[in-house]
Each structure stands twice: as structure tokens, then as C-alpha cells.
Design an enzyme around this catalytic site. Structure first.
Site, PDB file in Angstrom:
ATOM      1  N   ARG A  21       0.820  -1.218   0.000  1.00 38.27           N
ATOM      2  CA  ARG A  21       0.000   0.000   0.000  1.00 38.27           C
ATOM      3  C   ARG A  21       0.853   1.267   0.000  1.00 38.27           C
ATOM      4  O   ARG A  21       0.455   2.274   0.580  1.00 38.27           O
ATOM      5  CB  ARG A  21      -0.956   0.033   1.200  1.00 38.27           C
ATOM      6  CG  ARG A  21      -1.958  -1.095   1.238  1.00 38.27           C
ATOM      7  CD  ARG A  21      -3.203  -0.738   0.444  1.00 38.27           C
ATOM      8  NE  ARG A  21      -4.118  -1.862   0.403  1.00 38.27           N
ATOM      9  CZ  ARG A  21      -5.226  -1.951   1.135  1.00 38.27           C
ATOM     10  NH1 ARG A  21      -5.545  -0.992   1.954  1.00 38.27           N
ATOM     11  NH2 ARG A  21      -5.996  -2.987   1.017  1.00 38.27           N
ATOM     12  N   ARG A  79      -3.537   6.474   0.967  1.00 38.71           N
ATOM     13  CA  ARG A  79      -4.094   7.652   1.632  1.00 38.71           C
ATOM     14  C   ARG A  79      -3.170   8.352   2.618  1.00 38.71           C
ATOM     15  O   ARG A  79      -3.430   9.487   2.999  1.00 38.71           O
ATOM     16  CB  ARG A  79      -5.396   7.276   2.335  1.00 38.71           C
ATOM     17  CG  ARG A  79      -6.527   7.079   1.357  1.00 38.71           C
ATOM     18  CD  ARG A  79      -7.625   6.270   1.969  1.00 38.71           C
ATOM     19  NE  ARG A  79      -7.141   4.936   2.278  1.00 38.71           N
ATOM     20  CZ  ARG A  79      -7.862   3.988   2.840  1.00 38.71           C
ATOM     21  NH1 ARG A  79      -9.096   4.230   3.197  1.00 38.71           N
ATOM     22  NH2 ARG A  79      -7.346   2.797   3.065  1.00 38.71           N
ATOM     23  N   ARG A  97      -7.438  11.683  -5.147  1.00 40.63           N
ATOM     24  CA  ARG A  97      -8.663  10.971  -4.763  1.00 40.63           C
ATOM     25  C   ARG A  97      -9.834  11.910  -4.483  1.00 40.63           C
ATOM     26  O   ARG A  97     -10.990  11.502  -4.564  1.00 40.63           O
ATOM     27  CB  ARG A  97      -8.403  10.080  -3.536  1.00 40.63           C
ATOM     28  CG  ARG A  97      -7.907   8.710  -3.862  1.00 40.63           C
ATOM     29  CD  ARG A  97      -9.033   7.804  -4.384  1.00 40.63           C
ATOM     30  NE  ARG A  97      -9.835   7.284  -3.299  1.00 40.63           N
ATOM     31  CZ  ARG A  97     -11.116   7.564  -3.096  1.00 40.63           C
ATOM     32  NH1 ARG A  97     -11.740   8.377  -3.910  1.00 40.63           N
ATOM     33  NH2 ARG A  97     -11.773   7.034  -2.102  1.00 40.63           N
ATOM     34  N   ASP A 127      -6.162  -2.965  -7.320  1.00 42.74           N
ATOM     35  CA  ASP A 127      -6.675  -3.641  -6.134  1.00 42.74           C
ATOM     36  C   ASP A 127      -6.791  -5.118  -6.482  1.00 42.74           C
ATOM     37  O   ASP A 127      -6.652  -5.498  -7.645  1.00 42.74           O
ATOM     38  CB  ASP A 127      -8.041  -3.062  -5.720  1.00 42.74           C
ATOM     39  CG  ASP A 127      -8.354  -3.431  -4.274  1.00 42.74           C
ATOM     40  OD1 ASP A 127      -7.762  -2.839  -3.363  1.00 42.74           O
ATOM     41  OD2 ASP A 127      -9.172  -4.342  -4.066  1.00 42.74           O
ATOM     42  N   TYR A 141     -14.127 -12.426  -0.282  1.00 39.94           N
ATOM     43  CA  TYR A 141     -14.937 -11.256  -0.638  1.00 39.94           C
ATOM     44  C   TYR A 141     -16.119 -11.652  -1.522  1.00 39.94           C
ATOM     45  O   TYR A 141     -17.222 -11.121  -1.388  1.00 39.94           O
ATOM     46  CB  TYR A 141     -14.079 -10.199  -1.341  1.00 39.94           C
ATOM     47  CG  TYR A 141     -13.129  -9.506  -0.386  1.00 39.94           C
ATOM     48  CD1 TYR A 141     -13.599  -8.537   0.497  1.00 39.94           C
ATOM     49  CD2 TYR A 141     -11.792  -9.850  -0.328  1.00 39.94           C
ATOM     50  CE1 TYR A 141     -12.739  -7.917   1.394  1.00 39.94           C
ATOM     51  CE2 TYR A 141     -10.931  -9.239   0.568  1.00 39.94           C
ATOM     52  CZ  TYR A 141     -11.407  -8.270   1.427  1.00 39.94           C
ATOM     53  OH  TYR A 141     -10.578  -7.667   2.320  1.00 39.94           O
TER      54      TYR A 141
END
Ligand code: CP3
Length: 340
Positions: free
Chosen positions: A23, A27, A36, A72, A148
Site C-alpha cells: 500500500r 491515503r 482521490r 486492487d 470477498y
């Protein structure tokens, strides 16, 4: 001369370990948050030009020794026929989870070149923009993707997933086989586009008992990895400890471990021919710089001079202070192994 990370993953001598981290584009970086604010996460993942810009952000800011292509793990679920969403504050969602044989019958086996073109294209763009920086590709492991797909979102107990494994094993095997084939071909497409290595993320393997991991994760990692070659393939699992003895059976060329395993012990268990990646606790980056540096040195010493890629034990957290990241990278960069 090949790059530090290629040499480390080949077990060759290096003056210091290479460093990148999971990552690393995200963010905790102002540059990422600014972009973003204008563009949704799925749009970033779906546009090779934007994805390439984001991939470059940590490379330009920190001089990490490798990039990881920005995307992702979940676009693979779109490719097999399920819509996904990322709602603010809720993490990922699969709109129609797959929980029965008839749900599974609606999944499709796509041609990867048609269904998943963005990541290989991003890798090609990155390589022409930054030929001197190696880039890694990745995919989710079949079991983690199944989590998921069946649960429909992140979960504490993943009860729908385990219910499917234990009540409809044939359906679970069918979906896992499909995922393994798509993941294998997808990783190959990234190697063909120029990724120097690929990583398979089995984030949720740790919810399984060792017996269930051998039944439901291992064979499908083997199947996916069996479909790709030409660059080192790294297997990552969070909660690596319960399966430590079995991780090399995945067929991976290198293993990425979380922070709850002593890296010296992992090396001993895997043997001298398997490079190891890791394993600083991502929360350590909130500690004072001297403490971060001490922990970095300890890991490097415990891992030894060959076959170590420095990384976090899991993704960097969105609230991580930049100074912590800088201290970690700088300490790795200052390391000098004596020439052997
Ligand atoms: O490492 C990198 O820099 C490459 C990019 C990358 C992302 N996700 C970007 C991302 C990679 C390799 C992943 C993998 C991924 N995605 C995994 C496996 C590794 C891991 O972290 O365990 C998993 C389980 C996912 C699924 C996923 N994606 C979740 C659970 C979430 C939401 C949780 C969160 O952190 O917000 C995402 C969203 C996501 N993936 C973001 C990023 C930068 C945040 C999206 C945003 O900007 O809002």
C-alpha cells in the site's frame, strides 16, 4: 547489472536489502489524497494513465527500490462477473455475493487479456516513464478472493465463506478453480508486460485452521502459481505463523511474512534458497524515529545478508506519519553489508 530487488529475490549478494512496502501508494500520502478528492478509487484502478501516476507517487517521494502497480485485488471479481463497489468508510462490497451452486453457475471464465487489460498496460506505461525503477505486479490469492466474493464485504468471522466450504465443498472447489486459473493468467500477463516479480496476496488465509488452509488455500495457490513463470512469484499471508512449516509447498519463489513471526526463525524454516520479505509491524511507523530505526536494524540483522526484501508485515495504515515512513526507508538505505 540487475536491480537490487531482482538480486535479492535471486538470493544473490547485495550491498543492502531493497525496500518497498504494501500500500505504498495510498491515503497516507497527500499527493494521493489530492487526486482521490477528484477521482473515485475504481476510476483510478480503471485508467492506466491515472494508475501510472499513482504508482509513481511513492517512487518519486521516497525513492523506494521498487514500485508496485496501483490497482486492487478485487477487479478480478468484476472480470468473472460480479460488480464491486468501494463506498466511503465501508471498504469493498460485492453487490451479489455468491453463496450457492446456482449463484456460482452465473460466473464466467474470461479471457484475461480482454477482461483485465489495465494493470498490464499500467506496467508498460510505468516502464517507459521510469525504466530504471523495477515494478512488481500482484493479484489476490484464490482463497482471499473467495472470501470477498462469498461474504460480500470484509468481515470479522467470514461465516458465509466457511459455511460454503463446509456445506457445499464442490461449489467452493469449482469457484476456487476458476479463480486460480484467472489469477494465474493475470499474473502471467503482468510478467509479460515487464513486472520483475509478482506477489500473490493471501490476506485472509489466516482465518483458516492449518488443516483447512491445506485443503482450501494451498492447492489453489499452487494451481495459480503453476500457470505463471518467468519472474519470481512471492506468496504473502497475514498471520503466517500457523502455517510456517507449509508455506514453501505453495511453490512460491519467495515468501512475505507478517510481523508476528521472527524473521530469523522463518528463514530457518524455509531454508536458504527461499528469499523472505518483511516484516516490520506497520504500526511501528507511529513510533519515534529512533525506535523505528532500531526495529529496522534488528529485522535486517535477523534476516541476514542474502535473500531479504525489506517490507512491512501488512499494508501501511492511512494515518501513518510520513516521518515514520522516511525513517524506515532511510535506515534501510543506510545499511551496508560487508562484501562477501
Ligand atoms: O500496495 C500498493 O500500493 C498497491 C495497491 C493495492 C491496493 N490494494 C490499493 C488500495 C494493493 C496491492 C491492494 C491489495 C488488496 N486490496 C488486498 C490485499 C493486501 C492487503 O492489504 O491485505 C486486499 C485485502 C484488498 C481489498 C481492499 N481494498 C480493502 C479491504 C480496501 C478497503 C480498506 C482500506 O484500506 O480502505 C481496499 C481499498 C484500497 N485498496 C485502497 C487502496 C489505496 C483505499 C482506497 C481509497 O483510496 O479510498
Amino acid at each position: 547489472m540487475s536491480s537490487l530487488i531482482e538480486r535479492a529475490l535471486a538470493g544473490q549478494p547485495v550491498p543492502r536489502p531493497p525496500v518497498w512496502f504494501m500500500r505504498q501508494a495510498g491515503r497516507y500520502m497527500k499527493e494521493y489524497r489530492e487526486l482521490r478528492a477528484k477521482v473515485s478509487f475504481l476510476k483510478l484502478c480503471g485508467d492506466a494513465d491515472l494508475a501510472c501516476q499513482v504508482t509513481l507517487q511513492p517512487v518519486e517521494r521516497f525513492r523506494v527500490d521498487a514500485a508496485i502497480v496501483f490497482s486492487d485485488i478485487l477487479p478480478v471479481l468484476e472480470a468473472i462477473g460480479r460488480e464491486i463497489r468501494f463506498d466511503k468508510g465501508h471498504g469493498p462490497r460485492v453487490l451479489e455475493p455468491v453463496r450457492s451452486a446456482s449463484d456460482a453457475a452465473s460466473l464466467r471464465r474470461p479471457d484475461v487479456a480482454d477482461a483485465l487489460p489495465v494493470v498490464p498496460e499500467t506496467i508498460r506505461r510505468f516502464r517507459s516513464a521510469r525504466p530504471q525503477t523495477p515494478i512488481l505486479g500482484f493479484a489476490g490469492a484464490p482463497f482471499t478472493l473467495l472470501c470477498y466474493l462469498v461474504q460480500g464485504s470484509g468481515s470479522r468471522n467470514w461465516e458465509h465463506v466457511k459455511a460454503l466450504l463446509w456445506s457445499e465443498p464442490t461449489t467452493a472447489d469449482h469457484i476456487l478453480s476458476l479463480l486460480a486459473d484467472v489469477v494465474g493468467d493475470y499474473l502471467q500477463s503482468q510478467i509479460d508486460a515487464g513486472a520483475v516479480a509478482v506477489q500473490i496476496f493471501d490476506t485472509w488465509a489466516g482465518i483458516l485452521s492449518p488443516e483447512d488452509w491445506r485443503r482450501w488455500s494451498l492447492p489453489y495457490v499452487q494451481r495459480a502459481l503453476g500457470r505463471c513463470s518467468g519472474a519470481p512469484r512471492i506468496y504473502y499471508t497475514k498471520d503466517s505463523a500457523p502455517y510456517l512449516d507449509h508455506l514453501t509447498q505453495t511453490g512460491a519463489d519467495a515468501i512475505s511474512i507478517d510481523w508476528r513471526v521472527d524473521i530469523a526463525q522463518a528463514r530457518q524454516v524455509f531454508g536458504p534458497t527461499i528469499p523472505v520479505q518483511g516484516n516490520l509491524d506497520p504500526v511501528a511507523l507511529f513510533a519515534p524515529p529512533d525506535e523505528i530505526r532500531r526495529r529496522v536494524r534488528r529485522i535486517i540483522q535477523a534476516a541476514g545478508p542474502r535473500g531479504h526484501v525489506f517490507n512491512l508485515g501488512h499494508g501501511v495504515l492511512p494515518t501513518t506519519p510520513i516521518e515514520g515512513v522516511e525513517a524506515m526507508i532511510d535506515e534501510v538505505h543506510q545499511t551496508r553489508w560487508p562484501e562477501t
